[in-house]
Design a protein around this motif. Structure first.
Motif, short mmCIF file in Angstrom:
data_model
loop_
_atom_site.label_atom_id
_atom_site.label_comp_id
_atom_site.label_asym_id
_atom_site.label_seq_id
_atom_site.Cartn_x
_atom_site.Cartn_y
_atom_site.Cartn_z
N GLY A 1 -30.70 3.85 -28.51
CA GLY A 1 -29.73 4.81 -29.01
C GLY A 1 -28.56 5.10 -28.09
O GLY A 1 -27.71 5.90 -28.41
N ARG A 2 -28.51 4.46 -26.92
CA ARG A 2 -27.38 4.71 -26.03
C ARG A 2 -26.50 3.45 -25.93
O ARG A 2 -26.86 2.41 -26.45
CB ARG A 2 -27.86 5.14 -24.65
CG ARG A 2 -28.83 4.19 -24.01
CD ARG A 2 -29.32 4.72 -22.68
NE ARG A 2 -30.46 5.61 -22.83
CZ ARG A 2 -31.03 6.25 -21.81
NH1 ARG A 2 -30.54 6.13 -20.61
NH2 ARG A 2 -32.07 7.02 -22.00
N ILE A 3 -25.34 3.59 -25.30
CA ILE A 3 -24.49 2.42 -25.11
C ILE A 3 -24.95 1.72 -23.84
O ILE A 3 -24.84 2.27 -22.75
CB ILE A 3 -23.01 2.81 -25.01
CG1 ILE A 3 -22.57 3.51 -26.31
CG2 ILE A 3 -22.15 1.59 -24.75
CD1 ILE A 3 -21.12 3.95 -26.31
N THR B 1 -24.54 -0.45 -20.93
CA THR B 1 -23.43 -1.07 -20.21
C THR B 1 -23.98 -2.05 -19.18
O THR B 1 -25.13 -1.97 -18.78
CB THR B 1 -22.56 -0.03 -19.50
OG1 THR B 1 -23.42 0.77 -18.71
CG2 THR B 1 -21.85 0.84 -20.49
N ASP C 1 -16.50 -7.75 -24.49
CA ASP C 1 -15.17 -7.15 -24.46
C ASP C 1 -15.21 -5.75 -23.88
O ASP C 1 -14.38 -5.40 -23.04
CB ASP C 1 -14.59 -7.14 -25.87
CG ASP C 1 -13.20 -6.56 -25.91
OD1 ASP C 1 -12.41 -6.88 -25.00
OD2 ASP C 1 -12.89 -5.79 -26.83
N ILE C 2 -16.16 -4.93 -24.33
CA ILE C 2 -16.21 -3.54 -23.82
C ILE C 2 -17.25 -3.39 -22.73
O ILE C 2 -17.54 -2.28 -22.29
CB ILE C 2 -16.46 -2.51 -24.94
CG1 ILE C 2 -17.79 -2.76 -25.64
CG2 ILE C 2 -15.32 -2.50 -25.93
CD1 ILE C 2 -18.23 -1.59 -26.49
N ARG C 3 -17.86 -4.49 -22.31
CA ARG C 3 -18.89 -4.47 -21.27
C ARG C 3 -19.98 -3.46 -21.61
O ARG C 3 -20.43 -2.69 -20.76
CB ARG C 3 -18.29 -4.14 -19.91
CG ARG C 3 -17.52 -5.32 -19.42
CD ARG C 3 -16.83 -5.10 -18.12
NE ARG C 3 -15.80 -6.12 -18.04
CZ ARG C 3 -14.54 -5.89 -17.70
NH1 ARG C 3 -14.17 -4.71 -17.37
NH2 ARG C 3 -13.68 -6.86 -17.68
N ASP D 1 -22.81 -1.29 -28.10
CA ASP D 1 -22.75 -0.05 -28.86
C ASP D 1 -23.39 -0.30 -30.21
O ASP D 1 -22.74 -0.77 -31.15
CB ASP D 1 -21.27 0.35 -29.00
CG ASP D 1 -21.10 1.70 -29.67
OD1 ASP D 1 -22.09 2.20 -30.22
OD2 ASP D 1 -19.98 2.24 -29.63
N ASN E 1 -24.35 1.51 -32.59
CA ASN E 1 -23.85 2.24 -33.76
C ASN E 1 -22.59 1.63 -34.32
O ASN E 1 -22.38 1.64 -35.53
CB ASN E 1 -23.55 3.69 -33.38
CG ASN E 1 -24.80 4.52 -33.31
OD1 ASN E 1 -25.68 4.37 -34.14
ND2 ASN E 1 -24.89 5.36 -32.30
N ASN E 2 -21.73 1.11 -33.46
CA ASN E 2 -20.38 0.74 -33.91
C ASN E 2 -20.03 -0.73 -33.80
O ASN E 2 -19.07 -1.17 -34.43
CB ASN E 2 -19.33 1.53 -33.11
CG ASN E 2 -19.49 3.02 -33.33
OD1 ASN E 2 -19.45 3.49 -34.45
ND2 ASN E 2 -19.70 3.76 -32.25
#
Lengths: 317, 344
Positions: free
Chosen positions: B145-147, B149, B235-237, B240, B242-243
């Motif tokens: 549930g977390r991003i 990284t 790209d966002i390292r 995510d 959810n998205n």
């Protein structure tokens, strides 16, 4: 009939023997759609444990009918209080009346309902407009009269945090002609959205030369924007100031690295003020105000970002 | 070999060119290109880079749609593959195994879809809807549930690195599209896929192993989604759940449709679909650069897409010819009495 008598007698027993038994509190949570909500759940459990309450937790998985069922079950169990983070605003009248009839105080967390306000004891939440204003005021103080062209990363178009955080920021900079929002687009509250939109802004503003600060409606978009600024060969936090809202753990790492400048906390500890209000209510019947506003604390590079990260990283964000 | 392809993609190329001209009129520096530290930089390069996820998805989606199917789950597969790659890198398995895990996860998801469609016989729309809904949950289980990284520079390179002057994602979608087109068109595979899409029963009766072919096509779509997932995550390292890839399946279907491929299956062109993806991203870039308030984004995008689809519509040609003759004859009819009756 016997049912009501039973409820009344349990209530009397609970009231008279208040000190002897642990208070039972029902908590109907929306779900775990974001890290912030997971942290809210963790902190509510921690607060309850600290105060010696027996917390009955119910995860509604984003469905109102699950929440209504959970509240009915809490009423049937005769809990001492109910915490409710409502998934939607409407449709709560009937079930809140049932709780009121059973004389169980209900406290709303984080979001509001449109029912009459005598159906709940109080609501704990943050003022989204105020959050935007705190961020705006920080920028006003930081640039100290110098000209500053701001790029704004909006939340999901039409959502209330996006509208209110935009309004608050605009109010704070309204009397300062040196600060101007030159670019504003939605990054949908996501990292990739923030990064993509920021890339576009940098190109549109002469490779970033025309932008002095980024205001992001949440930290995730700011973290995306920081990557975009880095990849464009600029230094986030120095060449372009970065201010955002929420105070999730990752942004504290960015602040500690000097890549972000400030964040405004949307505290996930809504249960703390709620329990304080409940204790006062139980002790001598003090009726709290109908809305308890949580603090919107500003954190900058001077506020031990590494330490803040360490205290937050295990909360489930 | 090359001329029929050019003729097939001409409408898409013209549309893309017209869009670029339109955006350049609003925002003159759109065509600016410069060489910084041995890499090309500019809005056009960024648009090509940002096209990567949808272009990669469009390659797989073209094949699925050519078999008269549809794959709604690719957005969720992006989330699953991104999450598993980020998890593996974070757990210290190293880059190679992490990529392997992600790609196998994508192929496994595709196989699941393929088995549901080809063997169980569920309609593709429903079969892939299952994974579309469940997949994001699976991804959330992986990320808790977390991003998630990561800092692995090798993985980040897939999203924001440079190879021979161009961003890595551009090479990725370009080589995937070319490779896939070569495999399909230099062999009979492409034709067999078209045959299954036009009439599965007839092609099965004439000896095409439709079942294996269908499963393979969904597996390829899963593989392409896994590549897209790697790009999005790198790209966002961060993964995510959810998205990542949210609603991208719809953009991919749109790219295939803008590419002039029929949703009823049959003839297909990978090149046209990929150009369709470029068209979508060019629209997005244009909206961003033009600086309209975000409330207009979707309206402008929808209006442009409608115009593009209407202009490309083959039946419009017929209507247009009919309209022209009707107008001409009316004008002639109007001209005739006007010469006789002077105005009052």
């Amino acid at each position: 009939m016997t049912y009501k008598t039973f409820l009344a007698s349990t209530a009397i027993v609970a009231l008279t023997t208040g000190g002897a038994f642990a208070q039972v509190i029902g908590f109907s949570q929306i779900g775990s759609e974001s890290g912030w909500r997971a942290a809210e759940t963790t902190l509510t459990r921690m607060e309850a444990e600290e105060r010696g309450y027996d917390l009955r937790f119910s995860d509604a998985q984003q469905r109102q009918e699950n929440q209504i069922a959970a509240i009915r079950s809490f009423v049937a169990q005769g809990v001492d209080a109910i915490l409710l983070a409502p998934v939607v605003e409407t449709g709560w009248d009937a079930v809140l009346e049932e709780a009121a009839e059973a004389e169980i105080p209900v406290i709303l967390l984080d979001r509001m309902v449109d029912s009459s306000d005598d159906l709940y004891l109080t609501a704990v939440g943050s003022d989204l407009v105020h959050e935007g204003a705190v961020a705006g005021q920080w920028l006003v103080d930081t640039v100290a009269g110098e000209d500053c062209r701001v790029a704004e990363l909006q939340g999901t178009t039409g959502s209330s945090p996006a509208i209110d955080r935009k309004t608050g920021f605009e109010q704070a900079i309204a009397d300062h002609d040196n600060i101007e929002i030159v670019r504003s687009q939605t990054g949908d509250f996501t990292r990739s959205g923030g990064k993509t939109v920021m890339e576009g802004f940098l190109q549109a503003e002469g490779g970033g030369a025309g932008i002095c600060a980024v205001y992001a409606h949440n930290d995730d978009m700011a973290l995306g924007a920081i990557q975009a600024i880095n990849e464009a060969g600029l230094k986030p936090g120095e060449d372009i100031l970065v201010v955002s809202i929420d105070a999730v753990p990752d942004v504290f790492l960015a602040i500690a690295n000097g890549e972000a400048n400030a964040t405004v906390e949307l505290t996930p500890n809504m249960a703390g003020p709620a329990f304080d209000a409940l204790e006062a209510y139980w002790a001598d019947g003090t009726v709290p105000p109908k809305f308890i506003q949580t603090e919107s604390t500003l954190y900058t590079q001077a506020d031990d970002p590494q330490g803040e990260y360490d205290t937050r990283k295990d909360l489930g964000y | 070999m090359i001329f029929p392809v050019l003729r097939r993609v001409a409408p898409q190329l013209i549309t893309l060119f017209a869009l670029i001209v339109l955006i350049t009129l609003i925002f003159p520096s759109f065509l600016n290109l410069s060489l910084v530290d041995g890499r090309l930089v500019g809005p056009l390069v960024d648009a090509a880079k940002r096209s990567a996820p949808v272009a990669l998805l469009a390659v797989g989606m073209t094949l699925v749609i050519a078999t008269k199917g549809i794959d709604l789950s690719v957005g969720a597969i992006i989330a699953i593959c991104g999450a598993s790659a980020a998890w593996a890198v974070g757990a210290g398995y190293g880059l190679g195994p992490a990529l392997l895990i992600a790609l196998s996860a994508g192929i496994a998801c595709g196989l699941w879809n393929g088995v549901l469609v080809a063997i169980v016989g569920i309609q593709p729309f429903v079969a892939t809807l299952i994974l579309m809904t469940a997949g994001r949950g699976i991804a959330q289980l992986i990320t808790e549930g977390r991003i998630l990284t990561f800092t692995d520079p090798g993985f980040a390179w897939i999203g924001s690195g440079t190879l021979l002057g161009l961003p890595v994602p551009v090479w990725l979608w370009f080589s995937t599209a070319v490779l896939m087109a070569l495999i399909l068109r230099r062999t009979a595979l492409g034709m067999l896929i078209e045959a299954v899409g036009i009439n599965r029963r007839a092609s099965a009766l004439s000896g095409v192993n439709a079942r294996v072919l269908l499963i393979a096509v969904y597996a390829v779509a899963g593989f392409c989604a896994a590549l897209a997932g790697l790009v999005v995550t790198a790209d966002i390292r961060g993964a995510d759940a959810n998205n990542a890839g949210l609603w991208l399946e719809l953009d991919a279907i749109l790219a295939v449709v803008i590419g002039g491929n029929s949703l009823l299956g049959g003839r297909f062109s990978i090149a046209a679909s990929v150009i369709g993806a470029l068209i979508i991203q060019t629209i997005n870039a244009g909206i961003l650069l033009a600086g309209f308030p975000p409330e207009y984004n979707l309206v402008i995008k929808a209006a442009l897409v409608v115009v593009i689809l209407v202009v490309q519509s083959p039946s419009l040609g017929g209507h247009f010819a009919f309209l022209r003759t009707a107008l001409l004859s009316r004008r002639e009819a109007r001209h005739a009495p006007q010469t006789e009756e002077p105005k009052p």
